[in-house]
Design a protein around this motif. Sequence first.
Motif, mmCIF file in Angstrom:
data_model
loop_
_atom_site.group_PDB
_atom_site.id
_atom_site.type_symbol
_atom_site.label_atom_id
_atom_site.label_comp_id
_atom_site.label_asym_id
_atom_site.label_seq_id
_atom_site.Cartn_x
_atom_site.Cartn_y
_atom_site.Cartn_z
ATOM 1 N N PRO A 45 0.809 -1.218 0.000
ATOM 2 C CA PRO A 45 0.000 0.000 0.000
ATOM 3 C C PRO A 45 0.846 1.274 0.000
ATOM 4 N N ASP A 46 2.038 1.229 0.603
ATOM 5 C CA ASP A 46 2.906 2.410 0.602
ATOM 6 C C ASP A 46 3.431 2.712 -0.802
ATOM 7 N N ALA A 47 3.595 1.696 -1.640
ATOM 8 C CA ALA A 47 4.006 1.924 -3.030
ATOM 9 C C ALA A 47 2.896 2.647 -3.786
ATOM 10 N N LEU A 48 1.667 2.226 -3.551
ATOM 11 C CA LEU A 48 0.543 2.871 -4.226
ATOM 12 C C LEU A 48 0.376 4.314 -3.756
ATOM 13 N N LYS A 49 0.574 4.562 -2.465
ATOM 14 C CA LYS A 49 0.513 5.937 -1.945
ATOM 15 C C LYS A 49 1.612 6.792 -2.550
ATOM 16 N N CYS A 50 2.793 6.216 -2.736
ATOM 17 C CA CYS A 50 3.916 6.932 -3.348
ATOM 18 C C CYS A 50 3.564 7.348 -4.774
ATOM 19 N N LEU A 51 2.985 6.442 -5.527
ATOM 20 C CA LEU A 51 2.574 6.782 -6.892
ATOM 21 C C LEU A 51 1.575 7.927 -6.877
ATOM 22 N N GLU A 52 0.598 7.848 -5.993
ATOM 23 C CA GLU A 52 -0.416 8.907 -5.899
ATOM 24 C C GLU A 52 0.217 10.248 -5.519
ATOM 25 N N ARG A 53 1.158 10.240 -4.559
ATOM 26 C CA ARG A 53 1.834 11.486 -4.158
ATOM 27 C C ARG A 53 2.553 12.135 -5.330
ATOM 28 N N ALA A 121 9.050 8.339 3.269
ATOM 29 C CA ALA A 121 10.358 8.862 2.854
ATOM 30 C C ALA A 121 11.170 7.783 2.138
ATOM 31 N N ALA A 122 11.118 6.551 2.623
ATOM 32 C CA ALA A 122 11.847 5.456 1.987
ATOM 33 C C ALA A 122 11.289 5.175 0.586
ATOM 34 N N PHE A 123 9.987 5.181 0.447
ATOM 35 C CA PHE A 123 9.379 4.950 -0.866
ATOM 36 C C PHE A 123 9.670 6.104 -1.814
ATOM 37 N N ASP A 124 9.647 7.336 -1.297
ATOM 38 C CA ASP A 124 9.950 8.483 -2.147
ATOM 39 C C ASP A 124 11.392 8.431 -2.645
ATOM 40 N N LEU A 125 12.320 7.993 -1.796
ATOM 41 C CA LEU A 125 13.716 7.875 -2.211
ATOM 42 C C LEU A 125 13.865 6.809 -3.305
ATOM 43 N N ALA A 126 13.214 5.670 -3.125
ATOM 44 C CA ALA A 126 13.256 4.622 -4.154
ATOM 45 C C ALA A 126 12.659 5.143 -5.460
ATOM 46 N N TYR A 127 11.567 5.860 -5.372
ATOM 47 C CA TYR A 127 10.913 6.450 -6.543
ATOM 48 C C TYR A 127 11.872 7.398 -7.266
ATOM 49 N N GLN A 128 12.519 8.282 -6.502
ATOM 50 C CA GLN A 128 13.438 9.257 -7.100
ATOM 51 C C GLN A 128 14.615 8.569 -7.782
#
Length: 165
Positions: A45-53, A121-128
């Motif tokens: 679910p945190d991956a999906l929230k990251c995409l939405e953000r 923050a961890a998901f955002d870093l992976a995304y970046q």
Amino acid sequence: MKNILFVCTANSARSVLGEALLRHKGDDGYQTFSAGSTPRGTVNPDALKCLERNGLPAAGFRSKSWEEFAGADAPQMDLIVTVCDSAAGEACPVWPGHPLVVHWGIPDPASVEGEEASRAAAFDLAYQRLERRIDAMLALGPAVFDAPDAKAQLSNIGSQAELQD
């Protein structure tokens, strides 16, 4: 049209982020997929929230086995990108068409525990990190797939320090 498969062990976080990012940034030149060697069965679910953000669609993703992409009736991949160290070290299926296989290791954001802000923050870093690597791949253009050193060029993206942080 180039077919790209992002692979990590569980297919619940990093590979899903890669699939979503390239789908968004690659326009009509790329068809993207993700899979795992031992899929978790659900997307984190945190991956999906990251995409939405980050303004990307978060619907329609599912955790699935890489075996779906190894059969004769599967789309033929041009590139397989492993995004976790354990998946890179596993014995992969024999991919139809013998696509390029490269490794772009990204630390697992799903391993971060604690409050939502720490996980985000961890998901955002992976995304970046994935976004910088995908941008670097797209900057090479589709001709890279036909270059004699295509594997080296695409592999180099995973090891360039400026694409890490």
